[in-house]
Structure formats: C-alpha cells, structure tokens
Design an enzyme around this catalytic site. Structure first.
Site, PDB file in Angstrom:
ATOM      1  CB  CYS A 121      -0.856   0.024   1.259  1.00 51.86           C
ATOM      2  SG  CYS A 121      -1.640  -1.543   1.610  1.00 51.86           S
ATOM      3  NE  ARG A 161       4.996   2.428  -4.688  1.00 55.47           N
ATOM      4  CZ  ARG A 161       6.131   1.756  -4.531  1.00 55.47           C
ATOM      5  NH1 ARG A 161       6.116   0.503  -4.174  1.00 55.47           N
ATOM      6  NH2 ARG A 161       7.270   2.346  -4.694  1.00 55.47           N
ATOM      7  CD1 TRP A 179      -3.013  -3.552  -5.155  1.00 56.03           C
ATOM      8  CD2 TRP A 179      -3.055  -5.445  -3.983  1.00 56.03           C
ATOM      9  NE1 TRP A 179      -3.029  -4.597  -6.044  1.00 56.03           N
ATOM     10  CE2 TRP A 179      -3.064  -5.769  -5.351  1.00 56.03           C
ATOM     11  CE3 TRP A 179      -3.098  -6.493  -3.052  1.00 56.03           C
ATOM     12  CZ2 TRP A 179      -3.092  -7.071  -5.819  1.00 56.03           C
ATOM     13  CZ3 TRP A 179      -3.127  -7.801  -3.516  1.00 56.03           C
ATOM     14  CH2 TRP A 179      -3.124  -8.068  -4.890  1.00 56.03           C
ATOM     15  CG  ASN A 218       2.010   1.046   3.636  1.00 53.07           C
ATOM     16  OD1 ASN A 218       0.838   1.372   3.522  1.00 53.07           O
ATOM     17  ND2 ASN A 218       2.976   1.546   2.885  1.00 53.07           N
ATOM     18  N   GLY A 219       1.460  -2.835   5.922  1.00 54.42           N
ATOM     19  CA  GLY A 219       1.982  -4.017   6.623  1.00 54.42           C
ATOM     20  C   GLY A 219       0.863  -4.842   7.225  1.00 54.42           C
ATOM     21  CD  GLU A 279      10.844 -11.324 -17.429  1.00 55.84           C
ATOM     22  OE1 GLU A 279      10.599 -12.126 -16.520  1.00 55.84           O
ATOM     23  OE2 GLU A 279      10.515 -10.124 -17.388  1.00 55.84           O
ATOM     24  CE  LYS A 295       7.340  -8.638 -17.512  1.00 57.51           C
ATOM     25  NZ  LYS A 295       8.402  -8.848 -16.619  1.00 57.51           N
ATOM     26  CD  GLU A 323       4.132  -9.112 -15.338  1.00 54.99           C
ATOM     27  OE1 GLU A 323       3.881  -8.851 -14.161  1.00 54.99           O
ATOM     28  OE2 GLU A 323       5.281  -9.109 -15.800  1.00 54.99           O
ATOM     29  CG  HIS A 333      10.258 -35.503 -22.157  1.00 55.60           C
ATOM     30  ND1 HIS A 333      10.558 -36.841 -22.287  1.00 55.60           N
ATOM     31  CD2 HIS A 333      11.325 -34.825 -22.644  1.00 55.60           C
ATOM     32  CE1 HIS A 333      11.773 -36.971 -22.808  1.00 55.60           C
ATOM     33  NE2 HIS A 333      12.258 -35.761 -23.041  1.00 55.60           N
ATOM     34  CE  LYS A 390       7.768  -1.955 -10.540  1.00 52.11           C
ATOM     35  NZ  LYS A 390       8.041  -2.815 -11.716  1.00 52.11           N
TER      36      LYS A 390
HETATM   37  C1  F6R Z   1       6.877  -9.161 -13.084  1.00 52.66           C
HETATM   38  C2  F6R Z   1       7.263  -8.579 -11.815  1.00 52.66           C
HETATM   39  C3  F6R Z   1       7.296  -9.450 -10.624  1.00 52.66           C
HETATM   40  C4  F6R Z   1       8.490  -9.088  -9.736  1.00 52.66           C
HETATM   41  C5  F6R Z   1       8.441  -9.887  -8.430  1.00 52.66           C
HETATM   42  C6  F6R Z   1       9.653  -9.617  -7.574  1.00 52.66           C
HETATM   43  O1  F6R Z   1       6.911  -8.221 -14.102  1.00 52.66           O
HETATM   44  O2  F6R Z   1       7.542  -7.414 -11.740  1.00 52.66           O
HETATM   45  O3  F6R Z   1       7.323 -10.790 -10.968  1.00 52.66           O
HETATM   46  O4  F6R Z   1       9.654  -9.369 -10.443  1.00 52.66           O
HETATM   47  O5  F6R Z   1       7.292  -9.543  -7.705  1.00 52.66           O
HETATM   48  O6  F6R Z   1       9.761  -8.272  -7.227  1.00 52.66           O
HETATM   49  P1  F6R Z   1      11.126  -7.655  -6.796  1.00 52.66           P
HETATM   50  O7  F6R Z   1      12.055  -7.733  -7.937  1.00 52.66           O
HETATM   51  O8  F6R Z   1      10.800  -6.246  -6.417  1.00 52.66           O
HETATM   52  O9  F6R Z   1      11.630  -8.458  -5.626  1.00 52.66           O
END
Ligand code: F6R
Length: 625
Positions: free
Chosen positions: A14, A39, A89, A115-116, A498, A502, A505, A521, A620
């Site tokens: 948050c 975020r 959030w 937050n938390g 990756e 991308k 998501e 397999h 984020k």
């Molecule tokens: C995907 C993405 C997430 C982060 C993951 C780890 O695009 O951004 O998969 O990579 O939540 O986050 P960090 O790197 O901040 O530890």
C-alpha cells in the site's frame, strides 16, 4: 461478516503519504498518492484537520473516486495544512470504504494509516473491545487506532502513545498518525516496512516511498526499524523504541521527478522498454572502464580469500528477478566454475537448505522490499553466509541486510511489469560474473570478448527499438490466441520464462515457457493449429537443437514464431512469423532477446485494450508473504 481470523487484512505495498507545513495539505497528499498509484491498490483515503477537527475522506476503487469526493468539499478541506493519505491493496477482506484507511478510534480524534500486517490484531481487538472500543472495519489497522487512542488517554503525549502502542503490536508496519488535540503534528514509525521523511522549508513530508515526495524535495531522512519520528512544521525529532534521542541522517535522494512522467509514451511500460539502452550504459558506467581493466564493483567486498573458500552460491528471488537470477546462474557457473543454485525465495524459506559461512547468498530484487526474499536473505545471514544484494533500491530494507551490494540504477520503474529493471539485473550479473572470475584470477579471453560485447549492447537494443514493425505485426496476428508456448534452451530458458511471464501478466493470455527438449515429454500433446509456439533461436551451442524441436512442433500444426539472430532463409518455411534481432554471442543473448518479447507482450496487451501499466490483481512490490 467474515471471521476475524480469516479476515486478516493483507496489504501488498500500500502507499502512505503525510504532510505538515504551511501549504494546503490536500493537493500534496493526492499528488503523492497519484505517484504511488502504479503500485496497485483498490481503495484510497485521506485525513485532514481543516478547522480543528480531524476529518476522513475515503473511496473504493480508483483514486479518481477519492478526488471526486475531495473536489466536492475542496473549500473546507484545502484549509488544512496537515494531513495523511493512503492507498490500500487488499488480498483478504473487501476493498470497501469501511476498510479503507485512514482508520480512527471511538471519538474520531486519532487518524492512522498503515502499511503491513498487525499479526496479533485479533487478540488486540478482543482486548480493546472489552475496554469499550467499537470497531467499524474488519481491518487489523483499526486496532492500532484504538490502541494509540487508549495510550494517548493515559499519557496525553502522541509520540509516547505511539511508542507504547508499538510495544504491544506484532508484525510489520509503517504507521503515520495524527491526533486532533495535538496540533500540527504527525508521528510516524516503522518495523519491516519502508518509511521516510522528506524535508522542506518549514514543512515535512512522510512517505512509504520516494515517488510520493520527490516532486517537492530531494532531502530526506530514512527511518529505521522501531524508530519513531515526530514532525511539526518547524521541528523533527527522532527517538528509538526506548525513548532515546537519535540523530537521523539526512540524505539527498538520487531520483529525478521526471522519472514519473510518461515523456510522450502511451504507457510507462513502453517508456521503460525504450529506456533500456541508457539503463545498460548506466549500469556499465564506472564499472566497466576498459577491456583490459578489471571490473570495479565498489560495494562488493568479496575478496580472493572469501571466494576461495566458497562452496556454493545460492540465488534467491521472485518473479522477473528470479529469471534474471537464472541467467546469473548460467554465467557465473560458466565463467567462475562455482556451483550456483537458484530458488524462488518463497520455497527457500520453508526448507532446510545447505547454507553456511562458505555459501554466498545473492538476493535479487527490483524493489528490495519483497517479503519472501528479505526473509530468505535474513535466514541465510543468520547462518553466517555472505549476503550480496542486487537491487534497484539501494535505500531498501533488503539492501540494509547486505554485506555486498550491487545497485543496478535502472531509475524508478513505474509500470508493474518489470522491464528495464530486468535488463539492469542481467547486466549486473554479467559484471558480477566477470568480477568474480577476475578476483579468483581466472584469466579468459572470453571475459574480454564479453566486455567488448557489453559495450556495444545498447546500440543493438536501439536497433530493435527502431524497427518494431515485425513485432507489432506478430502481436496483431496472435493477439486473439488463448494460449502461448515459449521454447528455448540453455541460457535463454530464462528468457522463455520471462517472455511468457510478461505476456500473461499484462494480457492475461495463458503463456508457459519450456526448455525445448522437454516439449516432447508432455507439452507437445497440447499442440494443434490454435497453439502459437515461439522459439528463441539464438545462434550458438543449442541452435540446431531448438530448430529440430521447432520442426517437431510444426509437425503437430502449431503456429510457429521465431525470435532469432540468424538470417538463415530456411527459417522462412518453418515459421509463420520471424522476429529478427542483431547478431550477438549466445552468452549475452538473453539481454537482447528479451526486448522483443517485452514489446510483443506490450503490443498484444495494447491491442486487447488491457490496463498495461496496472494489470489486474498485481502490485509493484509484494511486501508481505
Ligand atoms: C513481473 C514482476 C514481478 C516481480 C516480483 C519480484 O513483471 O515485476 O514478478 O519481479 O514480484 O519483485 P522484486 O524484484 O521487487 O523483488
């Protein structure tokens, strides 16, 4: 009504913002929340004190809903020169107005944002209810509002009330508190959640992260765990949990406000993809000076002796950072001959790992606030391992656990989907691998070749960014697909994962990455004329192997896409779509091959009209388990 135990409010990153000074607070609060908006959140609120009375304004959904409410009452609200704001959030508990922050106590004089997670909130709530507190929400945060109010009733001192309250709460928190009877004062504190104070002229800002305040000041003080800060328009006082006065360190924030602008791009994600050539230049700058000079990593303290005694390296990370770690494993093993394990942090922390003082543990995280990765590195630290953190946030909680630090300097990444931070992590792993190899005394021509290639990498990325037509065409042709398969081998297996991540998501298309050899397999059973298979075919050791795996897929009528640095015309027969990229050595190819995959995901999501920068259900930074 949900049961208390089940209805644990879980906040994933948050955002908090606070202001006290001589200006109207409301615009500063809303601007700060807007800058944290990326975020991910599902409700928002502010508390102000315009005429000696604390007032709360809250709304479900987008920040605009809160702005609309504020607009209607602007005349009154804008008189307040103090205020706190929050975006929430939630993963548990409805994102309702009642659950949105700020929360208050029975008399409404206390307002609090958090937050938390307050882990013992259930017991606290039961106790407080017995004392006559009436709860209006299902959140853990409200317990803190009541707790602070009861402590304030005893002490008549807001800082002391917060200090005593934090002694009773367990869990993670960044808290920001105001009280109607304590004029022009904000008290804030933290434990395992980020918090900083921005310093202006007769004004102070409180924030959970830099973007909330960078428009106003670059002077800031980071608050450490269990410290409590009290700010008024012209004073700042920092104490520890035992009430000892502390001298806080004032720093200059290394961020520019321009980072929060789209600079003419439709989305932050597209802007951030285009920033990657400069990101590579930034990461290399000062570290790779000349081909015949060793790599300099100023904050890495691994000496020859430590490296000699190393038995293994373990890399922990989540999501995109995990994929960067997988490339890291490949290159460190290749160049340095040290065994490397890569594991999602969320798995690592729940098993008995072979981790000791002769293990180097590398935590990789864009945000430096990912809860699982923080726990993983803390566990490893407790076992005596050297902790090396690769992060975009040298000011983060994770960075503070580091014995060695590799700051990646990608700049603020606003889009939820990580792109430029992945690039920066990859380049950092190349530098780290060369650094370890050089410190160990490994002398290899390959190291010089890699350095040479790293220097010209930005131009190659620029070439891809200048010719996006094939990628756009491919995106258009495949945007109605329900599923996607990405195949690769060797160092590019991580690129396949990756690319798939991308795509899923931001477009919500089901996408999976496989090592191409695994296709037969099991996954091959899924192939038919509706299934796109994207083969990452970079020239090198495994090129022919992937080509033959692609032929196998084509024979099952899959719709084939190639991402390749080969100009072999034979590929035209096999593939419906070919995305060609500049030639590059296989070992460095993940740093180039990922760019078209980021763009492909972007354009597909864009064609589908998705919310590219803020995909549903995602935040984020994931600051709770
Ligand atoms: C995907 C993405 C997430 C982060 C993951 C780890 O695009 O951004 O998969 O990579 O939540 O986050 P960090 O790197 O901040 O530890």
């Amino acid at each position: 009504m949900l049961e208390l135990g089940v209805n644990r409010e879980v906040k994933i990153m948050c955002g908090i913002v606070g202001y006290v000074g001589n200006k109207s607070a409301v615009d500063i609060l809303l601007e700060g929340l807007t800058n944290l908006e990326y975020r991910g959140y599902d409700s928002a609120g502010i508390a102000v004190n315009p005429e000696g009375v604390v007032k709360l304004y809250k709304a479900e959904g987008k920040l605009q809903n809160l702005k609309d409410i504020v607009e209607k009452n602007y005349g009154e609200i804008s008189k307040s020169t103090i205020g706190i704001g929050h975006i929430r959030w939630a993963t548990h508990g409805a994102p309702t107005v009642a659950n949105a922050h700020p929360h208050t106590c029975n008399c409404g004089k206390v307002a609090i944002v958090h937050n938390g997670i307050i882990e013992n909130f259930k017991e606290l709530r039961e106790k407080l209810e017995k004392q006559g507190c009436t709860f209006r929400s299902q959140t853990d945060t409200e317990t803190v509002a009541h707790l602070v109010a009861t402590k304030f009733a005893q002490t008549k001192d807001l800082t002391e009330a917060v200090r005593l309250a934090t002694k009773e709460i367990e869990g993670a928190y960044a808290l920001c508190v105001i009280h109607q009877d304590v004029k022009n004062t904000i008290v804030a504190t933290r434990r395992n959640a980020p918090l900083l104070v921005g310093l202006g002229e007769n004004e102070y800002y409180i924030a959970s992260d830099v973007p909330a305040i960078i428009q106003h000041t670059k002077k800031a003080m980071y608050i450490d765990d269990n410290q409590i800060v009290t700010v008024t328009p012209n004073s700042i006082r920092l104490i520890d949990e035992e009430n000892n006065l502390i001298q806080g360190k004032i720093e200059t924030l290394p961020w520019e406000p321009v980072a929060l602008s789209k600079m003419g791009y439709k989305h932050f994600m597209l802007k951030e993809i285009h920033e990657q050539p400069d990101v590579v230049r930034n990461v290399l700058s000062g570290k790779l000076r000349a081909i015949d000079e060793p790599i300099t990593l100023n904050e890495v303290t691994l000496d020859k002796e430590t490296l000699k005694n190393l038995n293994r390296i373990q890399i922990v990370a989540c999501g995109t950072s995990l994929h960067a770690a997988m490339v890291g494993k490949y290159i460190i093993e290749d160049f340095c001959g040290i065994s490397v394990d890569v594991e999602p942090s969320s798995e690592y922390i729940y098993r008995k790992t072979i981790t000791d003082k002769n293990t180097l543990v590398i935590g990789v995280s864009q945000s430096g606030e990912t809860a699982d990765t923080i726990t993983a590195v803390r566990q490893a630290k407790a076992k005596g391992s050297h902790i090396l953190i690769v992060t975009n946030r040298p000011d983060s909680t994770m960075a503070r656990e580091a014995n060695s630090l590799v700051p990646v300097y990608a700049g603020i990444e606003v889009s939820v989907a990580a792109t430029k931070s992945y690039m920066a992590q990859l380049i950092s792993f190349y530098l780290l691998a060369i650094y370890i190899a050089e410190t160990k005394g490994v002398s290899k021509d390959e190291l010089s070749d890699l350095k040479r290639e790293l220097i010209v990498l930005p131009q190659k990325i620029e070439k891809i960014l200048a010719h996006k037509e094939d990628i756009q065409k491919c995106a258009r042709a495949f945007s109605s697909s329900k599923d996607f398969i990405f195949i690769a081998r060797g160092v590019n297996f991580a690129t396949a994962l990756e690319g798939a991540l991308k795509l899923k998501e931001i477009s919500y298309i089901n996408a999976t990455g496989y090592t191409a050899g695994e296709l037969k397999h099991g996954p091959i059973a899924m192939l038919d004329e509706t299934m796109p298979v994207l083969s990452i075919l970079m020239k090198g050791k495994v090129y022919d192997k992937i080509l033959s795996n692609s032929e196998e897929a084509r024979a099952r009528n899959a719709r084939m896409i190639a991402l390749t640095d080969s100009d072999d015309v034979k590929l035209n027969e096999l593939f419906e779509c070919i995305i060609r990229i500049p030639e590059i050595s296989e070992i460095l190819s993940p740093a180039l091959a990922v760019v078209p995959l980021q763009l492909l995901a972007y354009y597909i999501a864009e064609f589908l009209g998705k919310d590219v920068d803020q995909p549903r259900n995602l935040a984020k930074s994931v600051t709770v388990e």
